[in-house]
Design an enzyme around this catalytic site. Structure first.
Site, PDB file in Angstrom:
ATOM      1  N   ASP A   1      21.509   8.178  25.966  1.00 48.51           N
ATOM      2  CA  ASP A   1      20.667   9.352  26.163  1.00 48.51           C
ATOM      3  C   ASP A   1      20.861   9.934  27.560  1.00 48.51           C
ATOM      4  O   ASP A   1      20.938  11.163  27.734  1.00 48.51           O
ATOM      5  CB  ASP A   1      19.198   9.022  25.904  1.00 48.51           C
ATOM      6  CG  ASP A   1      18.700   7.819  26.689  1.00 48.51           C
ATOM      7  OD1 ASP A   1      19.523   7.047  27.218  1.00 48.51           O
ATOM      8  OD2 ASP A   1      17.463   7.647  26.762  1.00 48.51           O
ATOM      9  N   ARG A   2      20.992   9.064  28.562  1.00 52.42           N
ATOM     10  CA  ARG A   2      21.268   9.541  29.920  1.00 52.42           C
ATOM     11  C   ARG A   2      22.647  10.195  29.990  1.00 52.42           C
ATOM     12  O   ARG A   2      22.824  11.249  30.626  1.00 52.42           O
ATOM     13  CB  ARG A   2      21.179   8.384  30.915  1.00 52.42           C
ATOM     14  CG  ARG A   2      19.790   7.791  31.047  1.00 52.42           C
ATOM     15  CD  ARG A   2      19.819   6.473  31.812  1.00 52.42           C
ATOM     16  NE  ARG A   2      20.192   6.655  33.218  1.00 52.42           N
ATOM     17  CZ  ARG A   2      20.495   5.646  34.037  1.00 52.42           C
ATOM     18  NH1 ARG A   2      20.514   4.404  33.587  1.00 52.42           N
ATOM     19  NH2 ARG A   2      20.812   5.893  35.300  1.00 52.42           N
TER      20      ARG A   2
ATOM     21  N   ARG B   1      10.131   8.766  19.710  1.00 55.81           N
ATOM     22  CA  ARG B   1      10.255   9.905  18.808  1.00 55.81           C
ATOM     23  C   ARG B   1      11.679  10.037  18.285  1.00 55.81           C
ATOM     24  O   ARG B   1      12.643   9.570  18.912  1.00 55.81           O
ATOM     25  CB  ARG B   1       9.870  11.229  19.507  1.00 55.81           C
ATOM     26  CG  ARG B   1       8.375  11.403  19.706  1.00 55.81           C
ATOM     27  CD  ARG B   1       8.045  12.736  20.352  1.00 55.81           C
ATOM     28  NE  ARG B   1       8.474  13.871  19.554  1.00 55.81           N
ATOM     29  CZ  ARG B   1       7.789  14.348  18.512  1.00 55.81           C
ATOM     30  NH1 ARG B   1       6.668  13.767  18.126  1.00 55.81           N
ATOM     31  NH2 ARG B   1       8.225  15.401  17.855  1.00 55.81           N
TER      32      ARG B   1
ATOM     33  N   LYS C   1      14.132  13.201  17.201  1.00 58.21           N
ATOM     34  CA  LYS C   1      14.318  14.653  17.176  1.00 58.21           C
ATOM     35  C   LYS C   1      15.627  14.959  16.466  1.00 58.21           C
ATOM     36  O   LYS C   1      16.604  14.218  16.614  1.00 58.21           O
ATOM     37  CB  LYS C   1      14.321  15.234  18.590  1.00 58.21           C
ATOM     38  CG  LYS C   1      12.984  15.121  19.285  1.00 58.21           C
ATOM     39  CD  LYS C   1      12.874  16.029  20.483  1.00 58.21           C
ATOM     40  CE  LYS C   1      13.775  15.603  21.609  1.00 58.21           C
ATOM     41  NZ  LYS C   1      13.545  16.391  22.832  1.00 58.21           N
TER      42      LYS C   1
END
EC number: 2.7.1.33
Length: 250
Positions: free
Chosen positions: A102-103, A12, A14
């Site tokens: 992202d982490r 996805r 966002k």
């Protein structure tokens, strides 16, 4: 000045505006489709964007589609990167480039809230990371998410459905058993990580869970705090902290 945040994951995209007070605005999202994104996602962006802060763990082709769309709106793009230390957070990896951005961003957001936290991301992969109250990343784990487990089983054994079923502790139907096994494996890993975190820290950390696959685990983790937009909030922290690093002294 118009500033927007973009979190491009493996399944996805966002995005949300970054308001003048540093807060993340209304979050929108779109799924990946073959060759790009859902056709209407561009209509939800303003005609002009001054600055775009992008975090991407997706394939290069998808990233280029996003960057081209932002360039067409005049955006100056900043690609977020994992750093050894930023905004009071220090990661455990000796090679920062090997720690997913992202982490890293999720940990930035968690640390900004104060206190120790076990941060769990449920997307294509299941990631678990522990950060102590001083901002020191203690390391983490990566495993397949429940969705990926189901898909992998279906690819190897076609009669095992890739979706469906209801969780039960001891299921009496194959689809229910699949849902129970794959979701239970994820919950078990999270619960073990929590126990080990208590052993290391001497106290129980907050459990923060985010990601598109997190909803399936909600009923099994009653103490968890659900933070769907944790990475976007981390992007806002990254933008502010990075700007401070770049600013001249004095």
């Amino acid at each position: 000045m118009s500033t927007w945040l973009f979190d491009l994951g493996n399944t996805r995209l966002k995005f949300a505006p970054l308001n003048g007070d540093g807060r993340v605005g209304a979050v929108q999202g779109t799924s990946h489709v073959e060759g790009g994104f859902d056709p209407d996602w561009l209509e939800r962006l303003p005609a002009r964007i001054d600055t775009a802060i992008v975090a991407s763990v997706a394939a290069p082709a998808l990233r280029m589609i996003l960057l081209d769309a932002l360039a067409a709106r005049g955006a100056q793009v900043q690609l977020a990167q994992t750093l050894p230390t930023l905004d009071g957070l220090t990661i455990a990896y000796a090679e920062p480039a090997r720690f997913g951005v992202d982490r890293f961003l999720a940990l930035l957001s968690a640390h900004a809230e104060g206190g120790a936290a076990l941060v769990v991301g449920v997307g294509t992969a299941l990631t678990v990371d522990l950060v102590d109250a001083h901002g020191r990343h203690r390391g983490g784990r990566i495993a397949p998410s429940p969705t990926l487990m189901r898909e992998a089983l279906h690819r190897r054994v076609a009669q095992l459905a890739p979706t469906g079923g209801v969780y039960a502790e001891f299921a009496d139907d194959t689809e229910d058993a699949l849902a129970s096994g794959c979701e239970g494996a994820a919950v078990g890993l999270i619960e073990r990580s929590l126990r080990e975190a208590v052993a290391q820290l001497g106290a129980r950390p907050r459990l923060l869970v985010h990601g598109g696959g997190a909803d399936a685990l909600r009923a099994h983790l009653p103490e968890a705090h659900w933070r769907a937009d944790l990475v976007l909030h981390g992007l806002a922290r990254w933008q502010r902290a990075s700007a401070g690093l770049a600013a001249p002294e004095g």
